[in-house]
Scaffold this motif. Structure first.
Motif, mmCIF file in Angstrom:
data_model
loop_
_atom_site.group_PDB
_atom_site.id
_atom_site.type_symbol
_atom_site.label_atom_id
_atom_site.label_comp_id
_atom_site.label_asym_id
_atom_site.label_seq_id
_atom_site.Cartn_x
_atom_site.Cartn_y
_atom_site.Cartn_z
ATOM 1 N N GLY A 147 0.793 -1.211 0.000
ATOM 2 C CA GLY A 147 0.000 0.000 0.000
ATOM 3 C C GLY A 147 0.830 1.267 0.000
ATOM 4 N N GLY A 148 2.144 1.145 -0.311
ATOM 5 C CA GLY A 148 3.006 2.311 -0.317
ATOM 6 C C GLY A 148 3.415 2.749 1.078
ATOM 7 N N ASN A 149 3.229 1.875 2.079
ATOM 8 C CA ASN A 149 3.618 2.211 3.447
ATOM 9 C C ASN A 149 5.137 2.235 3.595
ATOM 10 O OD1 ASN A 149 1.061 2.485 4.728
ATOM 11 N ND2 ASN A 149 0.821 0.264 4.716
ATOM 12 N N ASP A 150 5.599 2.983 4.567
ATOM 13 C CA ASP A 150 7.021 3.041 4.895
ATOM 14 C C ASP A 150 7.408 1.729 5.585
ATOM 15 O OD1 ASP A 150 9.554 3.611 5.817
ATOM 16 O OD2 ASP A 150 8.988 5.385 6.957
ATOM 17 N N PRO A 151 8.402 0.992 5.066
ATOM 18 C CA PRO A 151 8.751 -0.296 5.660
ATOM 19 C C PRO A 151 9.801 -0.231 6.776
ATOM 20 C CG PRO A 151 10.013 -0.001 3.675
ATOM 21 C CD PRO A 151 9.156 1.238 3.817
ATOM 22 N N HIS A 152 10.405 0.931 7.023
ATOM 23 C CA HIS A 152 11.604 1.003 7.865
ATOM 24 C C HIS A 152 11.309 0.938 9.371
ATOM 25 C CE1 HIS A 152 12.631 2.905 3.969
ATOM 26 N NE2 HIS A 152 13.790 2.321 4.146
ATOM 27 N N ILE A 153 10.503 -0.033 9.762
ATOM 28 C CA ILE A 153 10.053 -0.155 11.155
ATOM 29 C C ILE A 153 11.181 -0.512 12.126
ATOM 30 C CG2 ILE A 153 7.622 -0.664 10.734
ATOM 31 C CD1 ILE A 153 8.314 -3.598 10.582
ATOM 32 N N TRP A 154 12.229 -1.176 11.640
ATOM 33 C CA TRP A 154 13.296 -1.640 12.513
ATOM 34 C C TRP A 154 14.112 -0.489 13.115
ATOM 35 C CZ3 TRP A 154 13.113 -2.109 7.237
ATOM 36 C CH2 TRP A 154 14.097 -1.445 6.506
ATOM 37 N N LEU A 155 14.027 0.706 12.527
ATOM 38 C CA LEU A 155 14.784 1.840 13.049
ATOM 39 C C LEU A 155 14.126 2.464 14.285
ATOM 40 C CD1 LEU A 155 15.838 3.283 9.618
ATOM 41 C CD2 LEU A 155 17.393 2.449 11.382
ATOM 42 N N ASP A 156 12.914 2.059 14.578
ATOM 43 C CA ASP A 156 12.218 2.445 15.804
ATOM 44 C C ASP A 156 12.342 1.264 16.777
ATOM 45 O OD1 ASP A 156 10.410 2.859 17.862
ATOM 46 O OD2 ASP A 156 8.725 3.376 16.567
ATOM 47 N N PRO A 157 13.107 1.405 17.859
ATOM 48 C CA PRO A 157 13.310 0.277 18.788
ATOM 49 C C PRO A 157 12.018 -0.304 19.339
ATOM 50 C CG PRO A 157 14.835 2.064 19.285
ATOM 51 C CD PRO A 157 13.859 2.602 18.280
ATOM 52 N N VAL A 158 11.001 0.535 19.511
ATOM 53 C CA VAL A 158 9.730 0.068 20.073
ATOM 54 C C VAL A 158 9.013 -0.856 19.074
ATOM 55 C CG1 VAL A 158 7.486 0.761 20.989
ATOM 56 C CG2 VAL A 158 9.525 2.127 21.520
ATOM 57 N N LYS A 159 8.963 -0.433 17.821
ATOM 58 C CA LYS A 159 8.329 -1.269 16.791
ATOM 59 C C LYS A 159 9.139 -2.541 16.535
ATOM 60 C CE LYS A 159 5.498 1.987 14.210
ATOM 61 N NZ LYS A 159 4.268 1.225 14.491
ATOM 62 N N TYR A 160 10.451 -2.409 16.589
ATOM 63 C CA TYR A 160 11.329 -3.564 16.383
ATOM 64 C C TYR A 160 11.094 -4.612 17.477
ATOM 65 C CZ TYR A 160 15.725 -5.671 14.607
ATOM 66 O OH TYR A 160 16.689 -6.480 14.038
ATOM 67 N N ALA A 161 10.844 -4.151 18.693
ATOM 68 C CA ALA A 161 10.541 -5.063 19.800
ATOM 69 C C ALA A 161 9.221 -5.796 19.557
ATOM 70 C CB ALA A 161 10.493 -4.290 21.120
ATOM 71 N N GLU A 162 8.244 -5.097 18.985
ATOM 72 C CA GLU A 162 6.966 -5.735 18.653
ATOM 73 C C GLU A 162 7.173 -6.846 17.619
ATOM 74 O OE1 GLU A 162 4.427 -2.590 17.313
ATOM 75 O OE2 GLU A 162 4.206 -1.704 19.305
ATOM 76 N N VAL A 163 8.020 -6.577 16.636
ATOM 77 C CA VAL A 163 8.324 -7.585 15.616
ATOM 78 C C VAL A 163 9.037 -8.779 16.256
ATOM 79 C CG1 VAL A 163 9.591 -8.058 13.483
ATOM 80 C CG2 VAL A 163 8.428 -5.863 13.776
ATOM 81 N N ALA A 164 9.953 -8.501 17.175
ATOM 82 C CA ALA A 164 10.693 -9.572 17.860
ATOM 83 C C ALA A 164 9.746 -10.552 18.541
ATOM 84 C CB ALA A 164 11.653 -8.962 18.885
ATOM 85 N N LYS A 165 8.713 -10.030 19.178
ATOM 86 C CA LYS A 165 7.749 -10.891 19.869
ATOM 87 C C LYS A 165 7.018 -11.808 18.878
ATOM 88 C CE LYS A 165 7.042 -7.484 23.554
ATOM 89 N NZ LYS A 165 6.125 -6.484 24.126
ATOM 90 N N GLY A 166 6.736 -11.292 17.694
ATOM 91 C CA GLY A 166 6.080 -12.104 16.670
ATOM 92 C C GLY A 166 7.000 -13.175 16.097
ATOM 93 N N VAL A 167 8.270 -12.816 15.916
ATOM 94 C CA VAL A 167 9.261 -13.788 15.419
ATOM 95 C C VAL A 167 9.419 -14.916 16.441
ATOM 96 C CG1 VAL A 167 11.703 -14.129 14.843
ATOM 97 C CG2 VAL A 167 10.485 -12.108 13.988
ATOM 98 N N ASN A 168 9.398 -14.575 17.702
ATOM 99 C CA ASN A 168 9.479 -15.567 18.771
ATOM 100 C C ASN A 168 8.378 -16.621 18.622
ATOM 101 O OD1 ASN A 168 9.852 -16.851 21.356
ATOM 102 N ND2 ASN A 168 8.297 -15.492 22.211
ATOM 103 N N LYS A 169 7.169 -16.182 18.374
ATOM 104 C CA LYS A 169 6.041 -17.112 18.228
ATOM 105 C C LYS A 169 6.223 -18.043 17.031
ATOM 106 C CE LYS A 169 2.623 -14.060 20.412
ATOM 107 N NZ LYS A 169 1.407 -13.241 20.197
ATOM 108 N N THR A 170 6.756 -17.486 15.938
ATOM 109 C CA THR A 170 6.975 -18.305 14.739
ATOM 110 C C THR A 170 8.040 -19.367 14.975
ATOM 111 O OG1 THR A 170 6.300 -16.520 13.258
ATOM 112 C CG2 THR A 170 7.678 -18.243 12.306
ATOM 113 N N LEU A 171 9.148 -18.992 15.614
ATOM 114 C CA LEU A 171 10.216 -19.961 15.880
ATOM 115 C C LEU A 171 9.736 -21.031 16.863
ATOM 116 C CD1 LEU A 171 13.487 -17.804 16.141
ATOM 117 C CD2 LEU A 171 12.402 -18.817 14.132
ATOM 118 N N ALA A 172 8.952 -20.620 17.857
ATOM 119 C CA ALA A 172 8.431 -21.578 18.844
ATOM 120 C C ALA A 172 7.475 -22.577 18.203
ATOM 121 C CB ALA A 172 7.725 -20.833 19.971
ATOM 122 N N LYS A 173 6.701 -22.102 17.230
ATOM 123 C CA LYS A 173 5.773 -22.987 16.521
ATOM 124 C C LYS A 173 6.534 -23.973 15.644
ATOM 125 C CE LYS A 173 1.808 -22.846 13.363
ATOM 126 N NZ LYS A 173 1.007 -21.987 12.452
#
Length: 320
Positions: A147-173
């Motif tokens: 949708g033309g959204n800005d993808p650079h979420i990793w440069l915000d530590p707070v958003k990057y932490a949210e992504v980390a929690k989701g990656v955790n669930k995927t690896l655990a599964k």
């Protein structure tokens, strides 16, 4: 008799061929695990690789599809990379950033996939917000994220932490046997990211200016998080060329907002940024979008480069 002998020879040849495939490692591995039992994780580019390694620890083998120094947006996959992707036990990527990766993942058949774009909220930067230009450039034809959204979420530590929690669930599964370790590693990483967020807040608190100039609009989330305004020479696309009108506008902005520095990147061509700085008699410095770590990076990992970015911003904005 000849037919029977021919069939027997063909069977032996076929068996030998399968054996050779197994010996050379070309046989498909449906388990998604390495020979020593680690989870095979494919990451699309450095920020996703870093998360997978930090959370997975000793239980994963991470392969990064984007080599150091390669602009992630321009990545084209080899046949070997596509084949390796299909053998993964889990994939960590950011949908919309790399079209070639999106297509390969869609066709890979891998079940455990973490899409960073779906693990936190994306926003459109490069528009007028509250009377200010946020990550504004003249060329917005490049659609980085959906949708033309800005993808650079990793440069915000707070958003990057949210992504980390989701990656955790995927690896655990994908690897439930080591779920507890993945959770422990995630908690430790989130704590470090929370600390980095605190460092940015404190480090940028007392500043003389809010506005900084960059090569391309990679720092919209970071700017928004800490109350800054990013003015980009180009739009979201690091390869796009600014118009004469945009350059003229930047001249005015630099004067009005007491801009001292024009930032360029380690991967993208710095020529335009340096030319603009020369015209305005401004200093230049590096602000790293952290799309890859190279020998030129001002840090050995995500945290090292982010702290270097903070120091550069403090200097440019007159933080005390």
């Amino acid at each position: 008799m000849n037919i029977r002998r021919h069939l027997a020879t063909a069977a032996v040849a076929g068996a030998a061929g399968l054996g050779l495939l197994a010996l050379t490692g070309c046989a498909p591995t449906a388990s998604g695990k390495t020979a020593d039992g680690r989870l095979k994780v494919t990451a699309s580019f450095y920020p996703m690789e870093f998360l997978a390694e930090q959370i997975g620890g000793k239980h994963v083998e991470v392969t990064d599809l984007t080599k150091p120094g390669v602009e992630p947006h321009d990545l084209e996959l080899t046949a070997k990379q596509t084949a390796q992707l299909g053998e993964s036990g889990a994939v960590v990527y950011l949908k919309g950033l790399q079209p070639a990766v999106d297509e390969a993942i869609a066709q890979s058949g891998v079940k455990n996939i973490a899409d960073a774009a779906a693990l936190t909220s994306l926003e459109k930067h490069g528009t007028e917000v509250d009377g200010h230009h946020h990550t504004t450039g003249d060329n917005h034809s490049h659609s980085d994220a959906e949708g033309g959204n800005d993808p650079h979420i990793w440069l915000d530590p707070v958003k990057y932490a949210e992504v980390a929690k989701g990656v955790n669930k995927t690896l655990a599964k994908a690897d439930p046997k080591h779920k507890a370790d993945y959770q422990k590693n995630t908690d430790a990483l989130v704590k470090k990211l929370t600390g980095l967020d605190t460092e940015f807040k404190a480090g940028l608190k007392n500043r003389a200016s809010d506005t900084f100039l960059t090569t391309h609009a990679a720092f919209g989330y970071l700017a928004e998080r800490y109350g800054l305004t990013e003015e980009a020479i180009s739009g979201l696309d690091p390869e796009s060329e600014p118009s004469a009108h945009r350059i003229k506008a930047l001249h005015t902005l630099a004067t009005e907002h007491h801009v001292s520095t024009v930032f360029f990147e380690t991967i993208a061509n710095p020529a335009t940024a340096k030319a603009l700085a020369g015209d305005l008699h401004l200093k230049t410095d590096v602000l790293d979008p952290l799309e890859g770590i190279t020998a030129k990076s001002r840090g050995k990992d995500y945290f090292g480069v982010q702290r270097a970015n903070l120091a550069a911003l403090q200097k440019a904005l007159g933080s005390k």
